[in-house]
Design an enzyme around this catalytic site. Structure first.
Site, PDB file in Angstrom:
ATOM      1  N   TYR A 145     139.820 106.594  53.835  1.00  0.00           N
ATOM      2  CA  TYR A 145     138.981 107.984  54.302  1.00  0.00           C
ATOM      3  C   TYR A 145     137.499 107.470  54.806  1.00  0.00           C
ATOM      4  O   TYR A 145     137.179 108.142  55.881  1.00  0.00           O
ATOM      5  CB  TYR A 145     138.587 108.766  53.060  1.00  0.00           C
ATOM      6  CG  TYR A 145     137.790 110.010  52.991  1.00  0.00           C
ATOM      7  CD1 TYR A 145     138.410 111.117  53.616  1.00  0.00           C
ATOM      8  CD2 TYR A 145     136.257 109.848  52.989  1.00  0.00           C
ATOM      9  CE1 TYR A 145     137.675 112.185  53.855  1.00  0.00           C
ATOM     10  CE2 TYR A 145     135.758 111.019  53.181  1.00  0.00           C
ATOM     11  CZ  TYR A 145     136.000 112.177  53.474  1.00  0.00           C
ATOM     12  OH  TYR A 145     135.462 113.337  53.966  1.00  0.00           O
ATOM     13  N   LYS A 165     136.669 108.724  58.748  1.00  0.00           N
ATOM     14  CA  LYS A 165     135.300 109.368  59.357  1.00  0.00           C
ATOM     15  C   LYS A 165     134.579 108.618  59.967  1.00  0.00           C
ATOM     16  O   LYS A 165     133.802 109.098  60.815  1.00  0.00           O
ATOM     17  CB  LYS A 165     134.866 109.770  57.781  1.00  0.00           C
ATOM     18  CG  LYS A 165     135.552 110.920  57.075  1.00  0.00           C
ATOM     19  CD  LYS A 165     135.777 112.124  57.940  1.00  0.00           C
ATOM     20  CE  LYS A 165     136.506 113.085  57.011  1.00  0.00           C
ATOM     21  NZ  LYS A 165     136.589 114.514  57.742  1.00  0.00           N
ATOM     22  N   SER A 199     131.570 113.015  57.718  1.00  0.00           N
ATOM     23  CA  SER A 199     131.163 113.095  56.296  1.00  0.00           C
ATOM     24  C   SER A 199     129.876 111.902  56.401  1.00  0.00           C
ATOM     25  O   SER A 199     130.054 111.024  56.988  1.00  0.00           O
ATOM     26  CB  SER A 199     132.234 112.517  55.372  1.00  0.00           C
ATOM     27  OG  SER A 199     131.749 112.251  54.068  1.00  0.00           O
TER      28      SER A 199
END
Length: 140
Positions: A44, A48, A31
């Site tokens: 998150y 990532k 991401s």
């Protein structure tokens, strides 16, 4: 899921490629948030970022088996999961900070994914392709 799940799938895929003796290509989905910080999504971001680094480590370790490992780093992609947020006032403010002034659609990832997965990308390993409408190159 974002790190351990990707690791588990990549490891099993690599085992099968090594056993077949034919090499191959693995593509992890990271991401743009692996490179940028945003509020309220710390786990998150960490997962990532870890996956981006894991991609490079796997590229190094699996190269001797003819396996290329790369990553696709999308920006904000319109999906059923995030559609309501992206259509909200907060989502519209976020969209205004993307140079292209649009959210990606899933099909916008096709070209980069095909490059990384096919022989057209045979010289690429340990790379990350960003597909984000210019979001990472914009100012905060």
């Amino acid at each position: 899921t974002n790190l351990k799940g990707a690791w588990t799938v990549a490891q099993e895929s690599a085992r099968r490629m090594v056993a077949a003796g034919q090499g191959g290509s693995l593509v992890n989905v990271t991401s743009i948030l692996a490179s940028r910080v945003a509020g309220a999504v710390g786990p998150y971001l960490a997962a990532k970022a870890g996956l981006a680094h894991l991609t490079r480590a796997m590229a190094l370790e699996l190269a001797r088996h003819g396996i290329r490992v790369n990553a696709l780093a999308p920006g904000y992609v319109m999906t059923d999961l995030n559609e309501a947020f992206l259509a909200s006032d907060a989502g519209q403010r976020l969209r205004s900070r993307i140079p292209s002034r649009r959210y990606s659609q899933p099909a916008d990832l096709d070209g980069a994914l095909l490059l990384l997965a096919s022989d057209a990308g045979r010289g690429m390993s340990g790379s990350e392709i960003v597909v984000d409408g210019g979001h990472l190159c914009s100012s905060l």
